[in-house]
Design an enzyme around this catalytic site. Structure first.
Site, mmCIF file in Angstrom:
data_model
loop_
_atom_site.group_PDB
_atom_site.id
_atom_site.type_symbol
_atom_site.label_atom_id
_atom_site.label_comp_id
_atom_site.label_asym_id
_atom_site.label_seq_id
_atom_site.Cartn_x
_atom_site.Cartn_y
_atom_site.Cartn_z
ATOM 1 N N VAL A 146 0.958 -1.415 -0.033
ATOM 2 C CA VAL A 146 0.031 0.037 0.084
ATOM 3 C C VAL A 146 0.960 1.376 0.006
ATOM 4 C CG1 VAL A 146 -1.863 -1.357 1.377
ATOM 5 C CG2 VAL A 146 -0.035 0.033 2.573
ATOM 6 N N CYS A 147 0.340 2.300 -0.155
ATOM 7 C CA CYS A 147 0.917 3.763 0.000
ATOM 8 C C CYS A 147 1.562 3.909 1.186
ATOM 9 C CB CYS A 147 0.090 4.830 -0.426
ATOM 10 S SG CYS A 147 -0.685 4.823 -2.317
ATOM 11 N N PRO A 148 3.005 4.316 1.237
ATOM 12 C CA PRO A 148 3.530 4.912 0.110
ATOM 13 C C PRO A 148 4.731 3.839 -0.617
ATOM 14 C CG PRO A 148 4.483 5.430 2.231
ATOM 15 C CD PRO A 148 3.524 4.594 2.408
ATOM 16 N N VAL A 149 4.558 2.549 -0.447
ATOM 17 C CA VAL A 149 5.737 1.770 -0.798
ATOM 18 C C VAL A 149 5.550 1.684 -2.611
ATOM 19 C CG1 VAL A 149 6.352 -0.776 -1.037
ATOM 20 C CG2 VAL A 149 5.469 0.337 1.436
ATOM 21 N N HIS A 173 -3.121 -1.845 -5.606
ATOM 22 C CA HIS A 173 -3.493 -0.630 -4.733
ATOM 23 C C HIS A 173 -4.215 0.334 -5.419
ATOM 24 C CE1 HIS A 173 -3.954 1.336 -1.204
ATOM 25 N NE2 HIS A 173 -3.196 2.358 -1.323
#
Length: 328
Positions: A146-149, A173
């Site tokens: 998920v963000c921010p990955v 995502h």
């Protein structure tokens, strides 16, 4: 997380994935089809929430953009009997209970009828997308992240390839597909195409040229000087993601507060809601805050203004603490 399991008998669940026809079952309105998934409004007890909606082969997920809730409806067949599991996660216990109860009631009352009478034609999206998308040598799988990955990885990998080369990310995502990865492509001087693969997206970026890297960025980090002035510069933020490339800690959050702005030595902190309604980038050294950028609902604030707004940010999200692989 709270959950309920419903048995709907010997029926097919496929019609329940037809959001455009049965969106009201999930209290969804104003649906807009995206490159992958949907945006819309979930209306519950007189309240309206902007959401991302993801539909896969046996699961439907609804994510409030600011992290106020995450819900999933998954379908599993056992011994001919369709089992529907409804999960809801939220930092607000009243909202969590209300959403879970309403989804459970709707599916229990109308699910069997829809499954018995509804029809959804199958369509081989992944096969057609595979025929259309270009062959890419560099493929990175960020499914499940998920963000921010996804954007962190995209920035790192774009710095490695040469102009004229392509990068393909496999993503599931919705907020990354619709919001952050297009931002990354623009920031890193890249064109992009999105291919719907069914349960995920192939996000292909063509690097047109190297982003401008200014000598003062490196000097500011080395001397710990002028960082506050640079925190509002998108090019500087992109540069930070190329330097701070090692995740040393990851935490789930239900709200932001000044207490998260601490690191061991020089550390970059990246935080975002699960729906990417808000996101934060900060640079700290031990307990000393060198600079902060906060984006909330499209409004950007930096440094003191960002710190003043920090405690008002609520919602499910993730915080990442990053250090450079090469000490500064």
């Amino acid at each position: 997380m709270e959950s309920e399991v419903i048995s709907l008998g010997e029926v097919s669940y496929k019609p329940l994935l037809d959001l455009e026809k049965y969106r009201r079952l999930y209290m969804l309105h104003d649906l807009k089809r995206l490159n992958w998934g949907y945006t819309g409004v979930l209306r519950l007890a007189g309240l309206s929430f902007k959401v991302f909606v993801r539909v896969s082969s046996d699961k439907l997920e609804i994510v409030e953009e600011n992290g106020r809730f995450y819900s999933s409806i998954s379908f599993r067949r056992g011994k001919g009997n369709l089992q529907v599991r409804i999960n809801v996660e939220s930092p607000n216990s009243v909202l969590k209970e209300s959403l879970l109860n309403t989804l459970t009631r709707n599916i229990r009352e109308y699910g069997s009828l829809i499954c018995s009478k509804g029809r959804v034609e199958s369509f081989p999206l992944s096969l057609i997308a595979s025929m259309l998308k270009p062959e890419v040598k560099k493929v990175v799988d960020v499914r499940g992240e998920v963000c921010p990955v996804p954007e962190m990885i995209a920035k790192r990998e774009l710095m490695k390839i040469k102009p004229g080369e392509m990068l393909e990310l496999l993503v599931d995502h919705p907020a990354a597909v619709e919001v952050t990865l297009p931002e990354v492509a623009k920031l890193f001087n890249s064109k992009y195409e999105i291919f719907n693969m069914g349960d995920y997206v192939s996000f292909v970026m063509l690097k047109l040229g190297d982003p401008s890297t200014h000598w003062q960025f490196a000097e500011a980090l080395e001397e710990r000087r002028g960082i506050e002035e640079l925190m509002g510069d998108g090019a500087f933020l992109a540069y930070l993601y190329t330097v701070f490339d090692r995740v040393v800690r990851r935490e789930k959050v239900e709200a932001l507060s000044p207490s998260i702005l601490r690191g061991e030595g020089l550390t970059m902190i990246a935080a975002a809601s699960i729906g990417r309604g808000w996101h934060l980038t900060a640079l700290v050294e031990d307990e000393n805050v060198l600079g902060v950028t906060l984006n909330d609902q499209g409004v950007r604030s930096v440094n003191r203004e960002a710190l003043n707004r920090l405690s008002s940010i609520k919602g499910l999200g993730h915080t990442f603490y990053l250090r450079p692989s090469i000490p500064l």
